[in-house]
Design a protein around this motif. Structure first.
Motif, PDB file in Angstrom:
ATOM      1  N   LYS A   1       0.834  -1.214   0.000  1.00 18.31           N
ATOM      2  CA  LYS A   1       0.000   0.000   0.000  1.00 18.31           C
ATOM      3  C   LYS A   1       0.864   1.258   0.000  1.00 18.31           C
ATOM      4  O   LYS A   1       0.693   2.138  -0.837  1.00 18.31           O
ATOM      5  N   SER A   2       1.800   1.331   0.963  1.00 17.51           N
ATOM      6  CA  SER A   2       2.626   2.547   1.078  1.00 17.51           C
ATOM      7  C   SER A   2       3.460   2.763  -0.182  1.00 17.51           C
ATOM      8  O   SER A   2       3.615   3.895  -0.656  1.00 17.51           O
ATOM      9  N   THR A   3       3.991   1.672  -0.718  1.00 16.39           N
ATOM     10  CA  THR A   3       4.797   1.768  -1.935  1.00 16.39           C
ATOM     11  C   THR A   3       3.950   2.361  -3.063  1.00 16.39           C
ATOM     12  O   THR A   3       4.404   3.238  -3.807  1.00 16.39           O
TER      13      THR A   3
ATOM     14  N   GLY B   1       5.526   3.567  10.637  1.00 16.64           N
ATOM     15  CA  GLY B   1       6.478   2.995   9.688  1.00 16.64           C
ATOM     16  C   GLY B   1       6.221   3.377   8.247  1.00 16.64           C
ATOM     17  O   GLY B   1       7.119   3.329   7.420  1.00 16.64           O
ATOM     18  N   ASP B   2       4.980   3.769   7.950  1.00 22.62           N
ATOM     19  CA  ASP B   2       4.651   4.037   6.551  1.00 22.62           C
ATOM     20  C   ASP B   2       5.456   5.185   5.980  1.00 22.62           C
ATOM     21  O   ASP B   2       5.791   5.200   4.806  1.00 22.62           O
ATOM     22  N   ARG B   3       5.754   6.155   6.849  1.00 23.05           N
ATOM     23  CA  ARG B   3       6.485   7.329   6.359  1.00 23.05           C
ATOM     24  C   ARG B   3       7.847   6.950   5.797  1.00 23.05           C
ATOM     25  O   ARG B   3       8.333   7.585   4.874  1.00 23.05           O
TER      26      ARG B   3
ATOM     27  N   ILE C   1      -5.651   8.290   1.599  1.00 23.01           N
ATOM     28  CA  ILE C   1      -5.702   7.756   2.965  1.00 23.01           C
ATOM     29  C   ILE C   1      -5.264   6.300   2.916  1.00 23.01           C
ATOM     30  O   ILE C   1      -5.880   5.487   2.222  1.00 23.01           O
ATOM     31  N   GLU C   2      -4.181   5.974   3.626  1.00 24.56           N
ATOM     32  CA  GLU C   2      -3.758   4.570   3.700  1.00 24.56           C
ATOM     33  C   GLU C   2      -4.186   3.985   5.033  1.00 24.56           C
ATOM     34  O   GLU C   2      -3.812   4.485   6.090  1.00 24.56           O
ATOM     35  N   THR C   3      -4.973   2.924   5.002  1.00 24.13           N
ATOM     36  CA  THR C   3      -5.425   2.316   6.266  1.00 24.13           C
ATOM     37  C   THR C   3      -4.313   1.455   6.846  1.00 24.13           C
ATOM     38  O   THR C   3      -3.353   1.111   6.161  1.00 24.13           O
TER      39      THR C   3
HETATM   40 MG   LIG Z   1       2.006   0.815   4.727  1.00 24.67          MG
END
Ligand SMILES: [Mg+2]
Ligand SMILES: Nc1nc2c(ncn2[C@@H]2O[C@H](COP(=O)(O)OP(=O)(O)OP(=O)(O)O)[C@@H](O)[C@H]2O)c(=O)[nH]1
Length: 297
Positions: free
Chosen positions: A38-40, A74-76, A123-125
């Protein structure tokens, strides 16, 4: 943003002041199992938006550690290439115990970014459960990210998954089984009744492959909602949910902080344990007490 997230006493007046400036941003929700990419994809999608001269606000929801109460955030780390881009703003939020994959103030955070004139809000859940569904309540376009390996389990995935997705993405399609996965999703979708059948796309997040198609699909979906005026329905239901939640919060505070009700509750709990009352009866009584108190106010 921090004041809003902390539900500070100034939050309401900030939101009231800024709300009239909202209504321009397109809100995109991205959900999917842990580690699906997702984050990528958010990072690559944001870059694509910037390429089209659009500004982007990103809200990442991180799980709150049950031990420390802090978020891992961690997503950042996965979105490092965006940090220096003046057109991109990233905000991480901790769930603080709220379920459903988004934090309580996520909608308000999107309103702020909208008021600050971001064109696109992503928005990433959190990816703790299988697929978190609540984001569909605040996004206009909802993207569900899956991976090829999920093929066998898709039949058993959380109910509602097929209903919330406007776009399916099979990420990590550099791995075996991506085409099979696409076919499986499509075959399930064929069995359902849709006004518009969700698009199924393949991506390789790490290489940015398929991201342009994803961007185009989002724009197509946006056009579809606008042309059919379905956007109005989505907005109505979002606003209704928001108001209901705010009123519910007020009521909860009034009810459970009231000393008379607190006292009655303790008495009822004892009664229930001793077999003299049922929880349903107790709930009716508490409601009756509250109504009576309400009349005096
Ligand atoms: Mg993520
Ligand atoms: N092989 C391959 N790896 C990928 C691809 N996309 C992402 N990854 C890797 O998958 C891992 C997880 O990616 P993330 O973007 O952090 O996934 P996520 O869904 O945001 O994870 P959580 O937020 O922790 O649920 C990272 O090591 C990525 O580099 C892809 O298309 N192919």
């Amino acid at each position: 943003m921090t004041l809003i997230e902390n539900n500070d006493h100034k939050a309401k007046s900030i939101l009231n002041t800024l709300y009239p400036r909202t209504g321009n941003a397109w809100r995109i929700g991205i959900t999917g199992p842990p580690g699906a990419g997702k984050s990528t994809l958010v990072e690559k999608l944001a870059m694509e938006c910037v390429k089209h001269n659009l500004s982007v606000g990103i809200v990442c929801i991180d799980p709150t550690s049950p031990f420390s109460g802090g978020a891992i955030l961690g997503d950042r780390v996965r979105m490092s290439s965006l940090f220096l881009d003046p057109k991109v703003f990233i905000r991480s939020m901790a769930t603080r115990g709220s379920l459903g994959g988004i934090a309580k103030a996520t909608k308000q955070m999107c309103d702020l970014l909208d008021a600050f004139k971001k064109d696109i809000i992503i928005i990433e859940t959190i990816g703790v459960g299988q697929v978190e569904l609540d984001v569909a309540g605040i996004a206009f376009t909802t993207i569900v990210v899956l991976v090829p390996e999920a093929g066998d389990s898709i039949q058993t995935m959380k109910a509602g998954l097929m209903e919330i997705a406007d776009i399916f993405v099979v990420n990590k399609s550099d791995r075996d089984g991506a085409d099979k996965m696409v076919m499986e999703i499509q075959s399930i979708l064929e069995m359902k009744d849709f006004d518009r059948i969700p698009v199924v796309l393949k991506t390789i997040g790490t290489e940015g492959k398929g991201v342009t198609d994803l961007y185009k699909s989002i724009l197509e979906h946006k056009d579809y909602l606008k042309v059919t005026n379905k956007i109005k329905q989505r907005m109505q239901s979002t606003i209704q949910t928001e108001i209901t939640e705010i009123v519910q919060e007020h009521i909860d505070k009034q009810v459970w902080r009231n000393p008379k009700i607190k006292l009655a509750l303790n008495r009822f709990i004892d009664n229930i344990i001793n077999g003299r009352q049922t929880p349903y009866h107790a709930a009716d009584k508490i409601y009756a007490i509250w109504k009576k108190l309400g009349r005096k106010i």
